[in-house]
Design a protein around this motif. Structure first.
Motif, PDB file in Angstrom:
ATOM      1  N   GLN A  48      39.624  42.637  36.726  1.00 46.38           N
ATOM      2  CA  GLN A  48      39.323  44.029  36.418  1.00 46.38           C
ATOM      3  C   GLN A  48      40.635  44.784  36.396  1.00 46.38           C
ATOM      4  O   GLN A  48      41.335  44.865  37.387  1.00 46.38           O
ATOM      5  N   GLN A  49      40.992  45.314  35.276  1.00 44.84           N
ATOM      6  CA  GLN A  49      42.295  45.962  35.122  1.00 44.84           C
ATOM      7  C   GLN A  49      42.100  47.467  34.961  1.00 44.84           C
ATOM      8  O   GLN A  49      41.881  47.977  33.904  1.00 44.84           O
ATOM      9  N   GLY A  50      42.140  48.151  36.009  1.00 44.82           N
ATOM     10  CA  GLY A  50      42.041  49.594  35.882  1.00 44.82           C
ATOM     11  C   GLY A  50      40.619  50.065  35.968  1.00 44.82           C
ATOM     12  O   GLY A  50      39.680  49.315  36.083  1.00 44.82           O
ATOM     13  N   VAL A 141      32.505  30.742  50.092  1.00 44.91           N
ATOM     14  CA  VAL A 141      33.299  31.928  49.795  1.00 44.91           C
ATOM     15  C   VAL A 141      34.443  31.502  48.893  1.00 44.91           C
ATOM     16  O   VAL A 141      35.257  30.652  49.267  1.00 44.91           O
ATOM     17  N   ILE A 142      34.496  32.090  47.697  1.00 44.33           N
ATOM     18  CA  ILE A 142      35.502  31.739  46.702  1.00 44.33           C
ATOM     19  C   ILE A 142      36.362  32.965  46.445  1.00 44.33           C
ATOM     20  O   ILE A 142      35.838  34.050  46.145  1.00 44.33           O
ATOM     21  N   VAL A 143      37.661  32.831  46.579  1.00 38.60           N
ATOM     22  CA  VAL A 143      38.595  33.930  46.344  1.00 38.60           C
ATOM     23  C   VAL A 143      39.524  33.529  45.206  1.00 38.60           C
ATOM     24  O   VAL A 143      40.288  32.558  45.322  1.00 38.60           O
ATOM     25  N   ASP A 144      39.434  34.252  44.093  1.00 38.20           N
ATOM     26  CA  ASP A 144      40.274  33.967  42.919  1.00 38.20           C
ATOM     27  C   ASP A 144      40.204  32.486  42.536  1.00 38.20           C
ATOM     28  O   ASP A 144      41.226  31.802  42.392  1.00 38.20           O
ATOM     29  N   ASP A 145      38.989  31.992  42.401  1.00 42.44           N
ATOM     30  CA  ASP A 145      38.713  30.617  41.942  1.00 42.44           C
ATOM     31  C   ASP A 145      39.012  29.547  42.980  1.00 42.44           C
ATOM     32  O   ASP A 145      38.970  28.355  42.661  1.00 42.44           O
ATOM     33  N   VAL A 146      39.292  29.919  44.228  1.00 45.09           N
ATOM     34  CA  VAL A 146      39.625  28.938  45.267  1.00 45.09           C
ATOM     35  C   VAL A 146      38.606  29.057  46.401  1.00 45.09           C
ATOM     36  O   VAL A 146      38.451  30.126  47.001  1.00 45.09           O
ATOM     37  N   ALA A 147      37.899  27.952  46.689  1.00 41.68           N
ATOM     38  CA  ALA A 147      36.929  27.938  47.777  1.00 41.68           C
ATOM     39  C   ALA A 147      37.648  27.843  49.121  1.00 41.68           C
ATOM     40  O   ALA A 147      38.517  26.981  49.310  1.00 41.68           O
ATOM     41  N   LEU A 148      37.296  28.726  50.058  1.00 40.83           N
ATOM     42  CA  LEU A 148      37.908  28.692  51.379  1.00 40.83           C
ATOM     43  C   LEU A 148      37.392  27.485  52.160  1.00 40.83           C
ATOM     44  O   LEU A 148      36.201  27.151  52.101  1.00 40.83           O
ATOM     45  N   LEU A 149      38.267  26.837  52.909  1.00 40.90           N
ATOM     46  CA  LEU A 149      37.879  25.671  53.692  1.00 40.90           C
ATOM     47  C   LEU A 149      36.984  26.068  54.853  1.00 40.90           C
ATOM     48  O   LEU A 149      35.958  25.432  55.110  1.00 40.90           O
ATOM     49  N   GLN A 150      37.351  27.128  55.574  1.00 42.45           N
ATOM     50  CA  GLN A 150      36.577  27.612  56.703  1.00 42.45           C
ATOM     51  C   GLN A 150      36.002  28.982  56.358  1.00 42.45           C
ATOM     52  O   GLN A 150      36.729  29.884  55.940  1.00 42.45           O
ATOM     53  N   GLN A 151      34.682  29.147  56.557  1.00 41.71           N
ATOM     54  CA  GLN A 151      34.068  30.433  56.248  1.00 41.71           C
ATOM     55  C   GLN A 151      34.672  31.560  57.071  1.00 41.71           C
ATOM     56  O   GLN A 151      34.718  32.714  56.629  1.00 41.71           O
ATOM     57  N   GLY A 157      39.092  40.823  56.410  1.00 39.31           N
ATOM     58  CA  GLY A 157      39.155  42.119  55.757  1.00 39.31           C
ATOM     59  C   GLY A 157      39.364  42.004  54.263  1.00 39.31           C
ATOM     60  O   GLY A 157      39.732  40.951  53.735  1.00 39.31           O
ATOM     61  N   LEU A 158      39.114  43.109  53.548  1.00 36.23           N
ATOM     62  CA  LEU A 158      39.206  43.158  52.089  1.00 36.23           C
ATOM     63  C   LEU A 158      40.249  44.187  51.684  1.00 36.23           C
ATOM     64  O   LEU A 158      40.286  45.287  52.228  1.00 36.23           O
ATOM     65  N   SER A 159      41.071  43.833  50.695  1.00 39.01           N
ATOM     66  CA  SER A 159      42.098  44.753  50.224  1.00 39.01           C
ATOM     67  C   SER A 159      42.383  44.494  48.755  1.00 39.01           C
ATOM     68  O   SER A 159      42.539  43.333  48.345  1.00 39.01           O
ATOM     69  N   ASP A 160      42.426  45.556  47.947  1.00 38.42           N
ATOM     70  CA  ASP A 160      42.774  45.494  46.526  1.00 38.42           C
ATOM     71  C   ASP A 160      41.873  44.500  45.781  1.00 38.42           C
ATOM     72  O   ASP A 160      42.339  43.636  45.052  1.00 38.42           O
ATOM     73  N   ILE A 161      40.580  44.676  45.957  1.00 38.18           N
ATOM     74  CA  ILE A 161      39.586  43.794  45.345  1.00 38.18           C
ATOM     75  C   ILE A 161      39.051  44.426  44.063  1.00 38.18           C
ATOM     76  O   ILE A 161      38.728  45.613  44.028  1.00 38.18           O
ATOM     77  N   ALA A 162      38.944  43.627  43.010  1.00 30.19           N
ATOM     78  CA  ALA A 162      38.393  44.112  41.743  1.00 30.19           C
ATOM     79  C   ALA A 162      36.879  44.032  41.723  1.00 30.19           C
ATOM     80  O   ALA A 162      36.206  44.935  41.220  1.00 30.19           O
ATOM     81  N   ARG A 163      36.329  42.951  42.291  1.00 36.02           N
ATOM     82  CA  ARG A 163      34.892  42.742  42.189  1.00 36.02           C
ATOM     83  C   ARG A 163      34.462  41.677  43.186  1.00 36.02           C
ATOM     84  O   ARG A 163      35.204  40.720  43.454  1.00 36.02           O
ATOM     85  N   ILE A 164      33.260  41.845  43.737  1.00 33.04           N
ATOM     86  CA  ILE A 164      32.634  40.814  44.560  1.00 33.04           C
ATOM     87  C   ILE A 164      31.271  40.503  43.966  1.00 33.04           C
ATOM     88  O   ILE A 164      30.460  41.407  43.745  1.00 33.04           O
ATOM     89  N   GLU A 165      31.033  39.243  43.689  1.00 31.67           N
ATOM     90  CA  GLU A 165      29.750  38.803  43.171  1.00 31.67           C
ATOM     91  C   GLU A 165      29.009  38.053  44.272  1.00 31.67           C
ATOM     92  O   GLU A 165      29.512  37.057  44.795  1.00 31.67           O
ATOM     93  N   VAL A 166      27.839  38.532  44.627  1.00 28.62           N
ATOM     94  CA  VAL A 166      26.985  37.854  45.599  1.00 28.62           C
ATOM     95  C   VAL A 166      25.964  37.044  44.813  1.00 28.62           C
ATOM     96  O   VAL A 166      25.063  37.607  44.181  1.00 28.62           O
ATOM     97  N   LEU A 167      26.135  35.712  44.806  1.00 29.43           N
ATOM     98  CA  LEU A 167      25.284  34.817  44.027  1.00 29.43           C
ATOM     99  C   LEU A 167      24.255  34.202  44.963  1.00 29.43           C
ATOM    100  O   LEU A 167      24.599  33.464  45.883  1.00 29.43           O
ATOM    101  N   ASN A 185      31.687  35.330  45.463  1.00 27.75           N
ATOM    102  CA  ASN A 185      32.798  35.132  44.540  1.00 27.75           C
ATOM    103  C   ASN A 185      33.635  36.407  44.539  1.00 27.75           C
ATOM    104  O   ASN A 185      33.213  37.445  44.021  1.00 27.75           O
ATOM    105  N   ILE A 186      34.821  36.334  45.146  1.00 25.98           N
ATOM    106  CA  ILE A 186      35.682  37.511  45.323  1.00 25.98           C
ATOM    107  C   ILE A 186      36.828  37.431  44.331  1.00 25.98           C
ATOM    108  O   ILE A 186      37.535  36.419  44.258  1.00 25.98           O
ATOM    109  N   VAL A 187      37.011  38.502  43.555  1.00 26.32           N
ATOM    110  CA  VAL A 187      38.053  38.557  42.530  1.00 26.32           C
ATOM    111  C   VAL A 187      39.009  39.696  42.872  1.00 26.32           C
ATOM    112  O   VAL A 187      38.595  40.848  42.988  1.00 26.32           O
ATOM    113  N   SER A 188      40.279  39.385  43.044  1.00 25.87           N
ATOM    114  CA  SER A 188      41.256  40.427  43.355  1.00 25.87           C
ATOM    115  C   SER A 188      41.753  41.094  42.074  1.00 25.87           C
ATOM    116  O   SER A 188      41.588  40.571  40.971  1.00 25.87           O
ATOM    117  N   GLN A 189      42.374  42.245  42.231  1.00 27.55           N
ATOM    118  CA  GLN A 189      42.917  42.967  41.091  1.00 27.55           C
ATOM    119  C   GLN A 189      44.097  42.199  40.481  1.00 27.55           C
ATOM    120  O   GLN A 189      44.887  41.574  41.192  1.00 27.55           O
TER     121      GLN A 189
END
Length: 784
Positions: A48-50, A141-151, A157-167, A185-189
């Motif tokens: 999400q750009q802007g 929990v996926i952040v910028d296409d990368v699944a976290l090893l430990q939930q 915390g969340l900072s400078d996030i473009a979008r969160i998709e709850v699937l 699915n968390i997508v950063s700016q």
């Protein structure tokens, strides 16, 4: 004094800075995306750009683009129950952590443990609470296409996030084996096409001071960047009357850099690296219920309660030991996209490193316990790291067939140390290592059977190798004093292969109206229950994998001139070998926690989400969910502390331990009803350089049990209301000022309940979140 300096520094920075926040907006309705004012050739799909305006100029709803199926799609065309929460909504609703998402997403709950490693994200009543070193979650929990090893990594915390998709529902076909109940699915700016930036300062009545800063733009032709950082310091809201400490505080800071490059025509490279630190004086519990004569490890509780009244609104505790935890997380990833003509070839390489340490007063009372003047102290350290590589081929669309196919590999390892003692009947001291290697191949395609009829189908093959090692450090090792029968070392290794899949039929009923029906299978891998009490049997026989069959029908629509959106999903999912934590009291009065396979579990229900724009200045949104999450078969469940035969704790032939039958019981932290409603009204002032806005929202959930085996651990239904007002300059830059109040009516509610380890039957402790009491604040943003 230090906090005041931090806040004044933030204000000075705001006064001097040139940045503006591209992702925040004042007039955005909840759950609508922010469209870029200028297309950015460096942006990768899904960024999400802007954030020009969150609604079209005519006041109608905008299209929401999501990557729920690993390619860009309109939310209304995706046959998945998805809540898409944009950057504007995160800011406007004061969503600062994953816990706050429960106010916006139907059938999403979070169970809070004493430390983040004991937390659980739950969807439709399904989640995993495990004290093991590395048991997988049910919600990935996926952040910028990368699944976290430990939930637990998601709770920083969340900072400078473009979008969160709850699937919601099984997402294993595309997101892997630890998404049997769903995924975040968390997508950063990403970098912006022009130079932008902002500094935002926040101060609250519960003593939080926070500064967020971001700057983004092009470096030169074909190179863009984005750098964001934050620093936050919040005092605690639980008072330890023994020594005056304010517990459950939070101090965190972090920095993330992102660079986008286009070195050649048809080639895009996206590099992301970030580091964050979070530390606090623990997650303290307070007493809710204390029976007459209650004791912990034989020490009476009464002396600890001087000045404390146990109740559902008790925010006071007393103990004379330590309480502290600290998390350090470093992540890096590189994504390369190559246009090969008929499709895009995408490679994602990532590495993550997470360290977490905690120390706590295990008995939570004042005085000598089992001969120790400061009581029993427990401390533990985690070190998790993972390398992952994914390669996929994604079609560009434009024809009747679109698809994504790929290969995935990951190698993860988690080390843990544990020390509880230093002496007495509850001593435990051990090291452990848990490893997992995954190999997967997946593909999913959409095909237009006719102009209005579409089918989506996908398969995933996954092979996993797991390993576990437990080294007992207690000398001499005599069971059950140290609660472990691995007298020296236990080692285990196992592997498993599985095929999961999904098929969905979509039918366009009219313009902007679509119905779908889907069937999918879910899988959560086997694992070693590595915790205190680990035995050769556990090393030889890991906890069996959890599987599910999920059925879903849905309806997605927009009508009334594209001013109203209504999405409905009905679901039915049957789980087999559901992985659930339970505990039994040992002779030394400690609670030995083990992970078991519940026979069968079923979750079913209905979710409704809506948005409306009655006018350009007025926006509404809301959601309602009904979830019936029940145990169907669990004949030999462990009894809870103090349970009698009259309460269902019955002897079993051939066993010295009595058990109970939990068939028909509701799952833990699975409310039948959840609802939320939000509204934004923008007060347009044509003759002024700024406009005003008023926002409000309310969330409700019905009663829940926090332990499905113990009927005493119940939180009653509650509702929480929030409100804010403010001013915003019309050019989307400059100054925005927001005054807000969270939990307007000061409703107290617990985010977890439990029986104190070593405690008398009926001794109930509770955990509160920050949002369980009223606080207000001001947020000031300035930028260009």
């Amino acid at each position: 004094m230090r906090k005041g300096i931090v806040w004044l520094s933030g204000v000075a920075t705001i006064a001097l800075a040139h940045p503006a926040l591209a992702q925040e907006g004042s007039i955005a309705p909840a759950n609508t995306p922010s469209a870029p004012a200028t297309a950015n050739p460096l942006a990768r799909p899904g960024d999400q750009q802007g954030s020009a305006t969150a609604a079209a100029d005519d006041g109608t709803l905008e299209d929401i683009v999501v990557t729920a199926q690993k390619r860009e799609q309109n939310l209304q065309d995706v046959p998945v129950a998805v809540t898409a929460i944009t950057a504007d909504t995160l800011v406007n609703r004061n969503v600062a952590t994953v816990n706050d998402l429960t106010r916006l997403a139907p059938s999403l709950t979070v169970t809070t443990g004493a430390v983040p490693t004991n937390n659980s994200i739950n969807l439709r009543g399904i989640g995993t609470v495990a004290f093991s070193t590395a048991i997988e979650p049910s919600v990935a929990v996926i952040v910028d296409d990368v699944a976290l090893l430990q939930q637990a990594q998601a709770f920083s915390g969340l900072s400078d996030i473009a979008r969160i998709e709850v699937l919601r529902g099984p997402q294993g076909t595309l997101f892997g084996k630890n998404a049997s109940a769903g995924a975040l699915n968390i997508v950063s700016q990403g970098p912006s096409a022009r130079l932008t930036g902002a500094v935002t300062g926040t101060a609250t009545t519960d003593d939080e001071y926070r500064v967020d800063a971001v700057i983004s733009g092009p470096v030169t032709e074909g190179i863009g960047f984005r750098i964001n950082g934050f620093y936050g310091d919040r005092d605690g809201f639980i008072k330890n009357i023994y020594d005056g400490r304010r517990l459950n505080n939070d101090r965190s800071y972090g920095l993330r850099g992102r660079f986008a490059l286009a070195p050649l025509p048809g080639v895009a490279i996206d590099l992301i690296a970030g580091h964050s630190v979070t530390e606090s004086r623990g997650t303290a519990r307070t007493f809710r219920n204390v029976p007459t004569g209650a004791a912990i490890f034989g020490t009476p509780v009464a002396a600890t309660l001087t000045g404390i009244t146990p109740s559902e609104t008790n925010f006071y505790t007393a103990f004379n030991g330590p309480l502290f935890n600290k998390s350090l997380q470093t992540n890096g990833s590189g994504r390369v996209t190559v246009d090969v003509g008929f499709a895009n070839l995408i490679s994602i390489t990532s590495y993550q490193d997470w360290r977490f340490n905690f120390i706590e007063d295990f008995d939570y009372i004042v005085g000598t316990v089992v001969g120790l003047p400061n009581g029993i102290i427990a401390q533990s350290g985690f070190h998790a790291r993972q390398f992952a590589q994914e390669v996929r081929l994604a079609s560009k669309g434009g024809g009747p067939l679109s698809y994504v196919a790929g290969l995935y590999y990951s190698d993860g390892k988690t080390d843990r140390t544990f020390d509880r003692g230093p002496s007495g009947p509850v001593v435990a001291r051990w090291n452990s290592t848990s490893g997992t290697k995954s190999y997967a191949a997946f593909a999913q395609a959409s095909y237009d059977l006719a102009a209005t009829t579409h089918v989506d189908a996908g398969l995933r093959f996954n092979h996993e190798k797991i390993s576990g090692r437990f080294l007992n450090l207690v000398t001499p090792a005599t069971a059950p004093a140290n609660n472990a029968t691995c007298l020296v070392e236990c080692v285990g290794a196992a592997s498993d292969s599985v095929v999961t899949g999904k098929i969905a039929l979509r039918q366009d009923l009219a313009k902007h109206v679509m119905a779908y029906a889907s069937f999918s299978t879910g899988y959560k891998g086997q694992g070693y229950d590595i915790s205190t009490g680990f035995t050769p049997t556990r090393a030889a026989v890991p906890v069996r994998p959890e599987t599910s069959n999920a059925y879903e029908v849905g309806f997605k629509s927009r009508f009334l001139g594209n001013r109203v959106q209504l999405n409905v999903a009905a679901f039915w999912t049957d789980f087999k070998n559901f992985q659930a934590q339970s505990g039994v009291q040992l002779p030394d009065q400690t609670i030995q926690l083990t992970l078991n396979n519940v026979g069968k579990v079923r979750t079913r229900g209905v979710e409704v989400e809506w948005q409306a724009r009655p006018s350009e200045a007025f926006a509404l949104d809301g959601a309602l969910s009904f979830t019936d999450a029940m145990i169907r078969e669990y004949p030999n469940a462990q009894c809870y502390t103090g349970q009698t035969a009259a309460q269902g704790c019955l002897p079993v032939a051939g066993s010295a331990t009595p058990f109970q039958n939990l068939a028909g019981q509701r799952l833990a932290n699975a409310p039948r009803w959840k609802a939320n409603m939000g509204a934004t009204y923008n007060i347009l002032m044509p003759d002024m350089p700024f406009d005003a806005f008023i926002r409000g929202d309310v969330s409700y959930q019905s009663s829940v049990k926090f332990d499905f085996s113990n009927p005493a651990l119940v939180q009653k239904a509650y509702a929480v209301a929030n409100a804010s007002i403010g001013l915003d300059q019309k050019d989307r830059g400059g100054l925005q000022v927001t005054f807000f109040v969270n939990n307007l009516f000061n409703k107290r509610y617990a985010s977890a309940l439990g029986i104190s380890s070593g405690g008398t039957a009926g001794l109930v402790a509770q955990t509160f979140s920050r949002n369980a009491q009223r606080y207000g604040g001001v947020r000031v943003r300035f930028g260009f």
